[in-house]
Design a protein around this motif. Structure first.
Motif, PDB file in Angstrom:
ATOM      1  N   ALA A   1       0.836  -1.200   0.000  1.00 28.54           N
ATOM      2  CA  ALA A   1       0.000   0.000   0.000  1.00 28.54           C
ATOM      3  C   ALA A   1       0.874   1.254   0.000  1.00 28.54           C
ATOM      4  O   ALA A   1       0.655   2.186  -0.789  1.00 28.54           O
ATOM      5  N   THR A   2       1.864   1.268   0.852  1.00 23.51           N
ATOM      6  CA  THR A   2       2.655   2.486   1.024  1.00 23.51           C
ATOM      7  C   THR A   2       3.498   2.779  -0.213  1.00 23.51           C
ATOM      8  O   THR A   2       3.641   3.931  -0.633  1.00 23.51           O
ATOM      9  N   CYS A   3       4.054   1.721  -0.820  1.00 28.08           N
ATOM     10  CA  CYS A   3       4.817   1.934  -2.056  1.00 28.08           C
ATOM     11  C   CYS A   3       3.889   2.418  -3.170  1.00 28.08           C
ATOM     12  O   CYS A   3       4.270   3.283  -3.968  1.00 28.08           O
ATOM     13  N   ALA A   4       2.661   1.891  -3.207  1.00 28.85           N
ATOM     14  CA  ALA A   4       1.696   2.362  -4.203  1.00 28.85           C
ATOM     15  C   ALA A   4       1.397   3.843  -3.968  1.00 28.85           C
ATOM     16  O   ALA A   4       1.409   4.661  -4.903  1.00 28.85           O
ATOM     17  N   GLY A   5       1.141   4.180  -2.725  1.00 27.42           N
ATOM     18  CA  GLY A   5       0.811   5.561  -2.397  1.00 27.42           C
ATOM     19  C   GLY A   5       1.957   6.510  -2.708  1.00 27.42           C
ATOM     20  O   GLY A   5       1.756   7.578  -3.298  1.00 27.42           O
ATOM     21  N   ASN A   6       3.154   6.115  -2.320  1.00 28.60           N
ATOM     22  CA  ASN A   6       4.316   6.970  -2.579  1.00 28.60           C
ATOM     23  C   ASN A   6       4.491   7.219  -4.064  1.00 28.60           C
ATOM     24  O   ASN A   6       4.741   8.339  -4.508  1.00 28.60           O
ATOM     25  N   GLU A   7       4.366   6.146  -4.838  1.00 34.26           N
ATOM     26  CA  GLU A   7       4.595   6.287  -6.278  1.00 34.26           C
ATOM     27  C   GLU A   7       3.493   7.158  -6.900  1.00 34.26           C
ATOM     28  O   GLU A   7       3.784   8.005  -7.754  1.00 34.26           O
ATOM     29  N   ALA A   8       2.253   6.981  -6.447  1.00 32.03           N
ATOM     30  CA  ALA A   8       1.153   7.793  -6.978  1.00 32.03           C
ATOM     31  C   ALA A   8       1.419   9.270  -6.697  1.00 32.03           C
ATOM     32  O   ALA A   8       1.258  10.136  -7.574  1.00 32.03           O
ATOM     33  N   LEU A   9       1.859   9.551  -5.476  1.00 32.44           N
ATOM     34  CA  LEU A   9       2.159  10.950  -5.111  1.00 32.44           C
ATOM     35  C   LEU A   9       3.359  11.463  -5.910  1.00 32.44           C
ATOM     36  O   LEU A   9       3.332  12.587  -6.432  1.00 32.44           O
ATOM     37  N   ASP A  10       4.396  10.637  -6.026  1.00 29.96           N
ATOM     38  CA  ASP A  10       5.597  11.060  -6.766  1.00 29.96           C
ATOM     39  C   ASP A  10       5.281  11.307  -8.238  1.00 29.96           C
ATOM     40  O   ASP A  10       5.953  12.098  -8.902  1.00 29.96           O
TER      41      ASP A  10
END
Ligand SMILES: Cc1cc2nc3c(=O)[nH]c(=O)nc-3n(C[C@H](O)[C@H](O)[C@H](O)COP(=O)(O)OP(=O)(O)OC[C@H]3O[C@@H](n4cnc5c(N)ncnc54)[C@H](O)[C@@H]3O)c2cc1C
Ligand SMILES: Cc1cc2nc3c(=O)[nH]c(=O)nc-3n(C[C@H](O)[C@H](O)[C@H](O)COP(=O)(O)OP(=O)(O)OC[C@H]3O[C@@H](n4cnc5c(N)ncnc54)[C@H](O)[C@@H]3O)c2cc1C
Lengths: 522, 522
Positions: free
Chosen positions: A53-62
């Motif tokens: 989840a967190t890697c998905a979220g980080n990448e979406a934000l980035d």
């Protein structure tokens, strides 16, 4: 309580119950967008708050998304990813090269992964996993995660290629990942469960139905079936919904449908929230599950430990230099070095006449102690009371209530085979050479009750290499994505140690990028 | 075409398409009874017309139900049950006792079944299977089915307990079963596909949505995804709906999600209608699938045969007394006696450089011929052209384009190991003793190309011992029943030969009785 208040909370409770009831009684409860008033609007809603989840979220934000939320049903963030050892496999890492291992490659890593998967791995998914390992490590380091310098080898790997966090626990990796998410403006919301997806008239997933103020009942083994807490809300997800909700090893009912030796009493290593609810939600949304049959056990646990506990590492040494005995008869009872499935079956075959479980005791003399490469393993296990130390075999037998004379006779017989240089024991076909000729007999003695615990689910919802969830027409379900342990197909029959957190990073990041690039729903 | 007619058929087609499209695109399409006008009313609707369906129908009629229909999507009745060998396992049959086997029992049969299932069998379902075997045989005989007097043994069984029909084919059993159904007033309707279940407001299944005049496209490997033929109708089922719709081995898309080595080109032994459509319907209705990962292969097939073909029995003898050679190199290429999974993997590992499949050739000299217990097997296979006979090894090599010198050298090497009395061949660890010391060299020679075909799906929808379909709340879905190959859990990891038609009889009959006893829906 005022009548008005009562009515309100009464309705909320009923709403929860009705919803749950309908869904779990098998009436598909995918909600139609036209029936819904959105409470909130997000670019993407991510279900879960672990590594995927967190890697998905980080990448979406980035990638430029602004409104990104991680929704977590538990009162704490991080799921299994917060309690994992976070061992991770990276061919061609700087650490591996510095260690002198220069002949590893993503190709070789893939070969090992497919071998463990017995060819059932989705070849494209397995390829992504292995070829994106090095960039995953670089990504983690960029965000401030730290790894110990010395690589090591795990079972099933043909090379020394595993790394462990500098501070040995998943939480030390999750903290920098979560920090990046928040710094970039992501929102983390706990005590909120995602129950259903919401679809528009074209069948595209455009949001989720959740319950806020949800109180997961940690004391219950049937939480998903009975918990009606929380207040229904609807979140719109303009670019799509990503399920990164983890595995289901802690769902004893689902696991026992698959493997009837699993009961309500069977223990597992996972956090209490590792249930099948989110997987069922995806199935109701039309997703096709694969490989649910493959559940991984850890036969390196103890009934005297909670979860994975403190004794897992010592256990391997005790198996290698000692042997397992039935406390009722004093006799050796199985091949201590059988594979995970065989050993698990053997462990649970030891039953009392009334059907209750009896646990074998691993016994070793003092000669394994100098072999325990990292002394702290033994100390930790002794301190926790999982491994116990006795001056004499008599004291050990007394403590575990093992009949002494048969036990002595069994050890003598076992030593006899070692002396004869036998390759396998004639009773259970255990390979005898791994104990390096040690004849048991030198006190102090060590005892350790052995069990196997549920550890990991290989199966889950089928995705493609863009993390799109595959529907019953074998095409992606528009707007629906998944990553991490909730998916199936990456690992095939058996997941290699250290391949799961990597799975979460690789496919979590792909999910974040795919969603960022997706068209907006109307 | 008149405008009016065009409109009508256009709408029908659209209706079909819209329906299918919605369902398979993953929007659950369970229909609500309140939205439906019933076209017909039945006591029970049975999906399928194979052994499980017919036994269910017979039992329902025998218990007093009047209006019973079997709905079959294909243009012929009987499914796999009409083309099966119908070998069946019956401990303590009169035939077995007359043969002198007096120490068999349902308990022993259950033990064998659980062993093959690796303990993954639902213990209650497996118990029903084994303990109701003898009554199943008596039932078949009562209806006029005839079995050959001599029992035999199949792999994985610890006793001689299998019977075959007097006329060796499933159709000879299905004819009396169907006859009974019709005599009792049952209705059989073909070219009609069941697409969805219909539920009332309480979630009880009260009927089905079908398409009449459905034309299954035998030439298409994607029929379920593209076929929009037929006219929508709704059948009420007052006492419940029984799915006896068979396995899904012929659904290459579903199988390849599970096992990526399966492609559109992979052949199977099943009738063309063995697809996953009905299983998906049950999943949309909320049913939980189990053990879908376990697909059974038959590595006793030939690419020169259609389906299971004529060569399967000879194949075993050729493996035992001969060996398998790579036609490109002339070298032996794998352990011919590996288990079904190993051998299947080995067979498909033989690939040309462009990725296309190359098939190993089984070669044996004439010394196996007197061992073929039933001579007609060899004659049949020779007549069909699957096994080929050559006066000399040279002629054989010429025919299959195998380089002669390496082939000769390999045979000499192989003979060498036999002469030395080796237990296993040093290259592939094939056990050498089963060939009983035969040195290959005595013409005429026999050649036979070897492949493995998809044969049976162990997995399917989860039922309980009353054949009620289990929903996501782990409770039965009211009004919904299933029996036969469409269910999962009876067999666990591996189904024993001869256990599947028994499965259909035992659980088909239970389903018929359970439905007969069920309360009527309003
Ligand atoms: C003790 C232990 C040690 C391990 N060691 C290793 C190791 O060294 N190396 C390795 O590779 N793997 C290891 N594993 C496995 C690995 O840690 C996990 O597979 C991985 O962390 C899973 O990550 P994830 O993001 O997919 O799921 P998780 O980290 O489990 O996160 C999923 C989250 O989703 C939440 N959630 C679920 N359903 C809902 C819902 N409906 N609504 C909202 N939230 C929901 C859950 O509560 C959870 O917090 C270990 C596992 C355990 C338990
Ligand atoms: C060549 C061969 C040899 C075999 N030999 C043996 C053996 O010797 N012994 C043994 O035990 N087993 C054997 N098996 C396996 C066994 O025959 C089958 O598993 C068994 O016959 C299945 O019975 P069933 O009633 O469950 O399904 P089937 O007999 O396959 O009947 C299911 C029917 O449902 C129909 N259907 C599916 N979906 C729908 C729908 N949506 N609407 C309407 N109708 C639908 C199908 O068209 C089919 O006619 C063999 C199989 C094959 C293929």
């Amino acid at each position: 309580m005022q009548k008005r208040e009562f009515l309100k909370s009464g309705l909320a409770a009923l709403g929860g119950l009705g919803f749950l009831g309908a869904a779990r009684a098998g009436v598909p409860a995918v909600t139609k967008a036209s029936d819904v008033r959105w409470d909130e609007e997000w670019d993407t809603v991510i279900v879960g708050s672990g590594v995927a989840a967190t890697c998905a979220g980080n990448e979406a934000l980035d990638q430029g998304l602004k409104k990104v939320i991680m929704v977590e049903k538990m009162p704490v963030f991080g799921g299994n990813s917060a309690i994992t050892g976070f061992w991770i496999n990276i061919p061609r890492s700087p650490e591996q090269l510095a260690h002198g291992v220069t002949d590893d490659s993503p190709e070789l890593f893939l070969k090992d992964t497919l071998k463990a998967g017995e060819g059932f791995n989705d070849p494209k998914l397995a390829h992504e996993l292995c070829f994106r390992a090095l960039e995953s490590l670089e990504y983690l380091k960029k965000l401030g995660c730290k790894f110990a310098p010395t690589p090591f080898i795990q079972g099933g790997h043909s090379k020394v290629r595993s790394l462990a966090p500098e501070v040995s626990a998943g939480v030390s990796v999750m903290i920098p990942l979560h920090r990046h998410f928040m710094e970039k403006g992501g929102v983390m919301r706990k005590n909120t469960i995602v129950d259903e997806v919401v679809k528009d008239d074209s069948g595209r997933v455009v949001g989720v139905a959740v319950r806020e103020n949800y109180a997961f009942d940690i004391g219950s083994r049937d939480n998903d079936l009975t918990n009606t807490t929380g207040v229904r809300k609807y979140y719109k997800a303009k670019k799509g919904v990503i399920f990164a909700a983890g595995g289901f090893v802690n769902d004893w009912r689902m696991c026992s449908l698959i493997d009837p030796k699993i009961t309500k009493e069977t223990e597992g290593t996972n956090h209490p929230g590792a249930t099948a609810g989110a997987l069922f939600t995806l199935m109701r949304a039309g997703g096709v599950p694969v490989h649910l049959s493959y559940i991984q056990w850890g036969p390196w646990c103890s009934p005297d430990d909670k979860g994975i506990g403190m004794g897992a590492d010592v256990c391997d040494y005790l198996k290698q230099y000692g042997a397992a005995f039935d406390p009722k008869t004093g006799r050796r009872c199985f091949n201590e070095l059988g594979n995970r499935t065989e050993l698990t079956n053997d462990i649970f075959a030891l039953k009392n006449e009334d059907g209750t479980q009896r646990f074998a005791v691993l016994i070793a003399d003092s000669q394994f102690v100098p072999k325990v490469s990292i002394e702290r393993y033994l100390t930790k296990s002794l301190n926790s009371g999982t491994t116990k130390k006795f001056d004499t075999l008599e004291a050990l037998a007394d403590f575990y209530k093992i009949p002494l004379e048969p036990l002595k006779a069994e050890i003598a017989k076992y030593n006899g085979w070692i002396k004869e240089g036998k390759e396998f024991d004639p009773e259970f076909h255990r390979p005898l050479t791994p104990n390096e000729g040690v004849l048991m007999g030198k006190g102090p003695w060590y005892g350790h009750r052995l069990t196997s615990k549920l550890h990991y689910t290989m199966g889950g919802i089928k995705i493609n290499e863009k993390t799109q969830v595959i529907g019953q027409n074998f095409e992606p379900i528009p707007g629906l994505y998944a990553a991490g342990e909730i998916t199936g197909g990456v690992h095939g029959v058996t997941r290699l140690g250290g391949n799961s957190v990597l799975d979460g990073i690789v496919f979590g990041r792909i999910a974040g990028r795919t969603v960022a690039e997706a068209e907006e729903a109307k």
